[in-house]
Design an enzyme around this catalytic site. Structure first.
Site, PDB file in Angstrom:
ATOM      1  N   SER A  40      13.512  -8.670 -82.138  1.00 59.21           N
ATOM      2  CA  SER A  40      14.597  -7.692 -82.047  1.00 59.21           C
ATOM      3  C   SER A  40      15.062  -7.540 -80.595  1.00 59.21           C
ATOM      4  O   SER A  40      15.597  -8.477 -80.022  1.00 59.21           O
ATOM      5  CB  SER A  40      14.161  -6.363 -82.664  1.00 59.21           C
ATOM      6  N   HIS A  57      17.794  -3.281 -88.814  1.00 59.00           N
ATOM      7  CA  HIS A  57      17.952  -4.641 -89.338  1.00 59.00           C
ATOM      8  C   HIS A  57      18.288  -4.660 -90.824  1.00 59.00           C
ATOM      9  O   HIS A  57      17.806  -5.505 -91.578  1.00 59.00           O
ATOM     10  CB  HIS A  57      16.718  -5.488 -89.013  1.00 59.00           C
TER      11      HIS A  57
END
Length: 312
Positions: free
Chosen positions: A90, A200
């Protein structure tokens, strides 16, 4: 020896991270000072003193973890140590892009500041949770999530950490239903994570739209350094639309499982997690158990010196 650098994501933060590195190495100290001047905030105070509630705010967490990784990187750079491949989880992907020269630190840290702000402040209404599932194949987890969505409850895989661990995200009601189903399938462990939103997943589409406007202001460099993308576990290519990839990154699943496979295929034998926590090095150890590899987690002076001793 072929080396990969791995950069951690949200959840790895802890008050005091990087403090002894800052005290010991002038190169690290300069990074904290430089980033503080870029962002107009005392980054070292945030990392070293917190308080924890402040550090755990998404917009602060992303900055704190990234600057800690960058500070350690600068020490390794001064020792002449380089990676053949880099990747991150990420927000860690931004550190990989900064390290590899796709973007400079000024632009990268300003992007992370905006990214964290939008992800924290443009969450959808509702009660959302994220859960780590261990011991169930990701294909089966996908089927469970799809079945629950067909019943009108939102739940999707968000992070594919390695073959035996997947994080799912969704509405609390859907998550509870998924937990029941996964326990029936003999999941080894199901752990609720401390997160502030359905990261996400498509639920952060508003944050994605706003962040894409920030990305339009930035020019990315083209080079031959190898960085693995979260969205599919493949390398960035010269003809990639990096702005589009990083925009979609906010709402796309993280495929760290594929990144591990890609690194192994490329002959990486030394995996070095750089920054707070030990999650990524743990994923690699579990996925490549029994393989002839070296795995390090460099997050303080002791672990840094141990890695340097190994290299030398």
């Amino acid at each position: 020896m072929k080396i990969a650098f791995l950069f951690p994501g949200q959840g790895a933060q802890m008050v005091g991270m990087g403090k002894d590195i800052y005290d010991e190495y002038e190169e690290a100290k300069n990074v904290y000072e430089h980033v503080s001047s870029i962002l107009g905030t005392d980054v070292k105070k945030l990392c070293f003193q917190g308080p924890e509630e402040e550090l755990n705010k998404t917009q602060n967490t992303q900055i704190g973890i990234a600057v800690t990784s960058l500070a350690i990187l600068e020490v390794l750079k001064s020792k002449g140590i380089k990676a053949d491949i880099s990747t991150g989880l990420s927000l860690g992907e931004y550190v990989a892009l900064m390290y590899s020269g796709y973007i400079n630190i000024e632009q990268g840290m300003k992007l992370l500041e905006k990214r964290g702000y939008y992800m924290a402040n443009f969450l959808p209404e509702g009660n959302f949770e994220m859960v780590a599932v261990m011991g169930v194949d990701s294909c089966i987890i996908e089927q469970v999530c799809e079945k629950i969505r067909l019943n009108g409850k939102f739940v999707v895989p968000a992070n594919y950490n390695y073959s035996a661990q997947t994080v799912i995200s969704g509405e609390a009601e859907g998550i509870e239903e998924a937990i029941v189903e996964l326990n029936k399938l003999n999941a080894k462990r199901v752990i609720k994570l401390k997160t502030s939103g359905p990261f996400h997943t498509e639920k952060l589409n508003k944050a994605r739209e706003l962040f894409s406007k920030e990305l339009e202001k930035v020019n990315f460099n083209i080079n031959e350094n190898k960085v693995i993308r979260n969205i599919d576990g493949n390398f960035y290519k010269n003809d990639d639309n990096i702005k589009e990839i990083l925009s979609n990154h906010i709402v796309s699943s993280v495929r760290f499982d594929k990144a591990i496979k890609k690194m192994k295929e490329q002959g990486i034998d030394t995996f070095v997690e750089i920054g707070p926590g030990k999650a990524l090095s743990g994923f690699v150890k579990k996925e490549l158990k029994g393989e002839d590899i070296n795995v390090f987690s460099v997050n303080d002076v002791k672990s840094l010196e141990e890695f340097l001793e190994f290299i030398n």
